[in-house]
Scaffold this active site. Sequence first.
Site: not given
Length: 207
Positions: A70, A109-114, A174
Site C-alpha cells: 500500500s 491501510s487495508g485493515s485500518g490498524t497498521t 492494493e
Amino acid sequence: MTESKGQIVTPTANATLTGYSTAGDIVRNLSLVRDEIADTAAKIDEQQVADLARHLSQPGRVFVAGAGRSGLVLRMAAMRLMHLGLNVHIAGDTTTPAISSGDLLLVASGSGTTSGVVKSAETAAKAGARIAAFTTNPSSPLAGLADALVIIPAAQKTDHGSSVSRQYSGSLFEQVLFLTTEALFQSLWDNTDVPAEELWLRHANLE
C-alpha cells in the site's frame, strides 16, 4: 507454523514450485484479477473520492504515509501529485519536514490498524493537519481519525477465507487503491489547463 487439515505445516524459506503455468492459466487469472478490480472499483463511493480531491485542492503541503505494498502505491500517487505541482513529502524520508496545521496527510491501510500508519495519523492530528485515508474498514482506528475517508470494499490481507476475493492477501485492496489514486490524479488534472508537456518538466531528471 500453520495448521492444515489437522497437520502442522512449517513454512520453508525456499519453497519449490512443482508445477508450471499454461497459457490457459494466465488467461483465466488475468480475467480473475480484471473482474475483481472492476467489481470492487464499481462499489467505491465516488463522493468520498471527490471529497478527498477537494482536500488535495486546498492550500498546504501533502504528506504520504503507508506500509508495504500500500505504501508503494501511495509513493506512485505522490509522484503524480508532484507532477501536478503540489508540494509532496514521503513520511520517513530523510528530508521530510515536520507536518503542521494546514497540511494534509494521505494514508492507506487495508485493515485500518497498521501501527505505523495509525501512529502517523495520530501525530498529524495532534499537529493540526488534515488526514485523508484509504481503508477497507470503516470502523478502524484509522477511519476514525480521517477528515476524508475512502472505503475500498476489498478483503483485508489476513482474511484468507474471504468470499470477496480469490487473490492472495491484500492484493485486491492494493490494486484498487492504485486505480483510485490514478483516477484521482486524472480528475485533478482534468480541472486544470496545464498541458502534459508542462507536467513533464517536473519529472525527475536525476535518476
